[in-house]
Scaffold this motif. Structure first.
Motif, short mmCIF file in Angstrom:
data_model
loop_
_atom_site.label_atom_id
_atom_site.label_comp_id
_atom_site.label_asym_id
_atom_site.label_seq_id
_atom_site.Cartn_x
_atom_site.Cartn_y
_atom_site.Cartn_z
N GLY A 99 2.86 -4.90 1.22
CA GLY A 99 2.80 -5.51 -0.20
C GLY A 99 1.47 -5.00 -0.93
N LEU A 103 1.68 -8.74 -6.23
CA LEU A 103 2.87 -9.66 -6.30
C LEU A 103 2.20 -11.04 -6.66
CD1 LEU A 103 4.14 -8.30 -2.81
CD2 LEU A 103 5.07 -7.87 -4.89
N ASP A 107 6.56 -14.36 -4.21
CA ASP A 107 7.12 -13.01 -3.70
C ASP A 107 6.48 -12.72 -2.34
OD1 ASP A 107 8.27 -12.53 -6.24
OD2 ASP A 107 6.33 -11.58 -7.06
N TYR A 108 5.29 -13.02 -2.29
CA TYR A 108 4.40 -12.85 -1.07
C TYR A 108 5.07 -13.89 0.07
CZ TYR A 108 0.06 -10.06 -1.14
OH TYR A 108 -0.71 -8.93 -1.08
N THR A 126 -0.62 -5.19 3.44
CA THR A 126 -0.86 -5.26 2.22
C THR A 126 -2.03 -4.60 1.61
OG1 THR A 126 -1.73 -6.52 0.25
CG2 THR A 126 -2.17 -7.53 2.41
N MET A 392 6.16 -2.55 -1.71
CA MET A 392 6.35 -3.41 -2.93
C MET A 392 5.00 -3.48 -3.82
SD MET A 392 8.14 -6.97 -1.31
CE MET A 392 9.40 -6.77 -0.15
N ALA A 393 5.07 -2.91 -5.21
CA ALA A 393 4.22 -3.12 -6.07
C ALA A 393 2.74 -2.60 -5.71
CB ALA A 393 3.86 -4.67 -6.50
N ASP A 469 10.94 -9.66 -7.32
CA ASP A 469 10.75 -9.17 -5.90
C ASP A 469 11.20 -10.52 -4.94
OD1 ASP A 469 9.63 -6.49 -5.95
OD2 ASP A 469 7.81 -7.52 -7.13
#
Length: 896
Positions: A99, A103, A107-108, A126, A392-393, A469
């Motif tokens: 991650g 985020l 989302d997290y 992350t 993600m992101a 997300d």
């Protein structure tokens, strides 16, 4: 508080950890929120140009499966099927999420819950692992919990501010402006910058300690000894509120080389720093990547905290150690357990914490041990242990150390899912891509560096093809059979559960090893949807009136910490924990060897002023490309002279080679080189500096050492340079060419260079470009070639100019869409008698270094007078430190 008054939506900036408040009236009108306590309406260059990031046609329009457009339903079905297959075939440990601090907390939260509670793997880490992981460990060891003690108000109240490993003027501009404004109001305030480089943050500094890389521990251990020897410790505070002081002092007092030698700083400067610290009660020590991104980053942070504990300077107005968070929601990710080494809500993997979270989530497959940290995660992919990765992101194909190995991992992993707004280097490897909601579209909360939770509100509509997300994660969870636990209808639903978990069994009545946690959002766990939508900036720990009125909160003001006995812990850190790479050449050696074949240098990486992370957003904004438009290595002039003052260097490490443009910089220490970390292979083939950075990491935090890599450097031969302007993005260049893409509003501009013969290169380039009605002008005497492709409707699709002479960057400052070929030749001519343009200092108004220098020569003797004459510094103000530095270099008067 009305956060939606007359279409004025209050939200927050998506860039750094300052957490600036914004008001969005439309996608074209976005400005600072004067009521937000983080910035009071002020914005930096990146925040001031957010509207431009919304007017971009490059975003991912639909989901993709195996490089083909697909419906969201099909993509989500495929993700769930791949996860199920990997769990059944290889076990839950074969699945991983990666991650980002970009985020939102909601989302997290659901990503962490799905992985750790229901898939049963802790392999969710992350990009915050590259950012703040060492600070997390230091907080947990010293305070018992990951808590930043101070608040931004402390910068206003301090008499001494110390920036350690932080170029805040560029990385946290609003905080730096707050410091400089406080300094103007308080003539007695001192600013100390501790950094091997003389950065823009030194513009207002009273003292710059240009220490050797990784000598921070020796420096702060020396300070601890000095405090004890001069009787400047707070003995009552140490006795009543701490443990371990004697062991920490003993470790700091171990025999070693003279401190000035270890740190590479004159003894007089060390004495000045020690004197100021010992005699100044109101001291804030703010530290960032120069501390954290180290093989001993956790120990560095604890060495700083030790000095604050020894003087009782914690939890008091204007006195605190302060970890500056890098990303907008790195703190929120830490709160929900987004790191592989945490469980959730500031709980670790203790037996009672596992049981507590399991019962709260009703989680049948809860994980019981930490997962793989970022570096270990990608190594496990290469080893074939991880079969599925959902990114993600974030963009690890640019940001991770030992980049070639990471790119190899992304190439070989059987199943790679990427959720993002724009195509990135990482999405290049993905077999499933989800087009994620971006800033302005997504809705939730973020937590900034001072523990303030702010709403990031949506003001742009979402389509049926693009979703947040958290929604995508919940849809996958339902497909995996976990519908009841992920039946969230909104981000408000998720936030309420997150707040409730933070409060669950969080009191003094429990018998657990961590009975009461400071992180507790109980008062926010029953917010109505309307209250959530209207939530003002709210700092934890919460106060009774904090939901309706913001009040600054300091932690540990009562001397009570989150440890088992409520006492803070000194950490014993020997000074030899630091690694010191011997520089192979002293300054006298360099002078005596002006034509060295190669040099061994210490590589330091970091940020440029107007760019963010891997430029997936800022690289697409024309104004933000004006200040630093090309990846450039910066070396001390003597080091560059010893190589013969080349235009490019070849840098080598780990069997990896990087050829990159270089320049002399008197702010660099001899024997060191700085290369920015933003450029990936879609925007430049010469900027992937993380190919050279080792994966050596802090043993406690797992944070890689991005500030200290030994490399060899030698001259790279470049025979020509040139420019290509095109109305369309160019997908490929000849392999022998070096290139960098500089996005402008209505065209793409490419800077080119190569070692090949210019005639050969021009032929190769023309072969790679679209054919058509080609116009050409060749000057064999000057070895200059200019070509243009006429468009069907007039004008030109592209033009190309190459020259054996060094080209200027004057085309950066103006878009070039002339109506005839001769106009192209005139404006693009590299033989023009016009004085070549220089680097842009003020990106808001495109004011160049030459213009500013001329204004100073013409009588401007202050930042204010430059602002009045040219306009620079009148908007976002991020250029003011550089204006100040230019004035000082010209021996002008101080800021008026």
């Amino acid at each position: 508080m009305d956060n939606h008054n007359n279409n004025k939506i209050k939200t927050t900036c998506p860039y750094c950890g300052v957490g600036c408040g914004l008001i969005a009236e439309s996608k074209n009108r976005i400005y600072g929120d004067i009521t937000h306590p983080a910035n009071f309406g002020e914005l930096c260059a990146k925040g001031s140009n957010l509207a431009a990031s919304l007017n971009n046609n490059q975003r991912l329009p639909t989901a993709q499966v195996n490089q083909q457009p697909a419906s969201l339903e099909h993509a989500l079905d495929a993700i769930a099927e791949k996860i199920s297959h990997c769990i059944n075939e290889y076990g839950p440990e074969s699945v991983a999420f990666y991650g980002s601090g970009q985020l939102l907390t909601e989302d997290y939260y659901v990503a962490n819950k799905l992985m750790k509670g229901f898939i049963g793997s802790s392999n969710i880490d992350t990009n915050s692992r590259l950012c703040m992981a060492s600070a997390v460990v230091a907080h947990q060891r010293a305070f018992g919990e990951d808590c930043v003690p101070g608040c931004y108000q402390d910068f206003d109240m301090a008499d001494l501010v110390i920036l350690v490993g932080s170029n805040a003027a560029w990385t946290h501009p609003i905080i730096y402006r707050r410091i400089s404004e406080a300094k103007q109001k308080n003539p007695n305030m001192k600013l100390v910058v501790i950094d091997p480089r003389k950065t823009a943050s030194c513009a207002y500094a009273d003292l710059h300690l240009a220490i050797n890389p990784d000598s921070d521990i020796a420096l702060f251990n020396g300070l601890l000894r000095y405090l004890e020897q001069t009787d400047k410790t707070d003995k009552d505070y140490i006795e009543q509120h701490t443990e371990g002081f004697s062991k920490a002092l003993e470790a700091a007092s171990a025999k070693q080389a003279p401190l000035s030698e270890l740190c590479g700083v004159p003894e007089q400067q060390l004495n000045t720093f020690f004197h100021w610290f010992s005699d100044t009660d109101k001291t804030v020590t703010a530290y960032c990547m120069g501390v954290n991104q180290s093989r001993c980053g956790s120990d560095k942070a604890n060495a700083i905290i030790n000095c604050h504990l020894a003087t009782g300077r914690i939890g008091k107005p204007g006195a605190s150690p302060f970890s500056l968070t890098g990303q907008p929601n790195a703190m929120g990710g830490r709160e929900v357990g987004g790191l592989a080494t945490q469980l959730a809500a500031h709980m670790g993997f203790e037996t009672d914490s596992i049981d507590r979270v399991k019962r709260f989530w009703s989680a049948p497959n809860i994980t019981t041990k930490p997962g793989l940290k970022a570096v270990d995660l990608f190594q496990a992919i290469n080893a074939g242990k991880i079969k599925f990765l959902w990114v993600m992101a974030t963009n690890p194909a640019v940001s991770m150390p030992e980049l070639a190995s990471v790119q190899s991992a992304l190439e070989k992993i059987p199943h790679l899912v990427v959720s993002d707004k724009f195509p990135t280097e990482t999405s290049h490897y993905a077999d499933i891509i989800l087009p994620a909601a971006g800033w302005g579209e997504k809705d939730g909360t973020v937590t900034n560096s001072e523990r303030t939770i702010s709403r990031q509100r949506s003001f742009l509509p979402l389509t049926d093809l693009i979703k947040p997300d958290w929604w995508a994660i919940c849809q996958v969870a339902k497909r995996l059979g976990f519908s009841d636990a992920f039946n969230f209808e909104s981000s408000a639903d998720i936030f309420r559960e997150h707040a409730a978990l933070s409060a669950f069994e969080n009191n003094d009545n429990n018998t657990s090893s961590q009975s009461k946690r400071i992180f507790n959002l109980a008062e926010l766990s029953e917010l109505s949807d309307d209250q959530y939508n209207e939530l003002p900036p709210t700092q934890w720990p919460l106060k009774m009136d904090s939901i309706s009125q913001f009040t600054s909160s300091r932690l540990f003001s009562d001397g009570q910490f989150a440890t088992h006995n409520k006492k803070a812990q000194f950490i014993a850190i020997p000074s030899n924990t630091s690694r010191r790479l011997d520089k192979p050449q002293a300054s006298s050696d360099v002078v005596n060897k002006p034509h060295a074949t190669e040099l061994m240098l210490i590589l330091n990486t970091g940020r440029e002023r107007d760019q963010w992370h891997t430029r997936s957003i800022t690289g697409k904004i024309a104004k933000l490309n004006l200040h630093s438009w090309q990846p450039t290595a910066k070396l001390h002039p003597d080091d560059l002279a010893s190589l013969g003052n080349p235009s490019h260097i070849e840098a080598n490490n780990l069997q990896q080679t990087l050829i990159i443009k270089c320049q002399a910089d008197v702010q660099q220490k001899l024997g060191e080189v700085f290369i920015p970390m933003h450029w990936g292979f879609t925007s430049s083939n010469q900027g992937q500096v993380n190919k050279l950075v080792t994966a050596e990491a802090d043993p406690y935090s797992g944070q890689p050492s991005c500030k200290l890599t030994q490399i060899t450097v030698k001259t790279a031969t470049i025979n020509w340079t040139g420019w290509l302007a095109s109305l369309n993005k160019i997908d490929s260049f000849p392999k022998s060419s070096l290139w960098t893409e500089i996005k402008q509003n209505n065209q793409y501009l490419y800077h080119l260079s190569a070692a090949d013969d210019i005639s050969t290169s021009s032929n190769l380039l023309l072969d790679s470009l679209t054919k058509g009605a080609l116009l050409a002008k060749e000057d064999s005497q000057q070895q200059q070639f200019t070509y243009a492709l006429a468009a069907e409707k007039g004008g030109f699709d592209w033009w190309l100019q190459l020259s054996e002479k060094n080209s200027s960057n004057n085309l950066i400052e103006q878009e070039t869409q002339p109506s005839d070929f001769e106009n192209i030749l005139q404006r693009a001519s590299l033989n023009s008698d016009k004085k070549s343009s220089s680097r842009i200092i003020c990106s808001c108004y495109s004011i160049s270094q030459n213009q500013i220098s001329q204004a100073i020569d013409g009588g401007c003797n202050s930042v204010n007078s430059l602002s009045r004459k040219l306009g620079c510094g009148n908007n976002c103000g991020v250029c003011k430190p550089e204006l100040k530095a230019m004035l000082c270099d010209k021996q002008s008067i101080e800021l008026s």
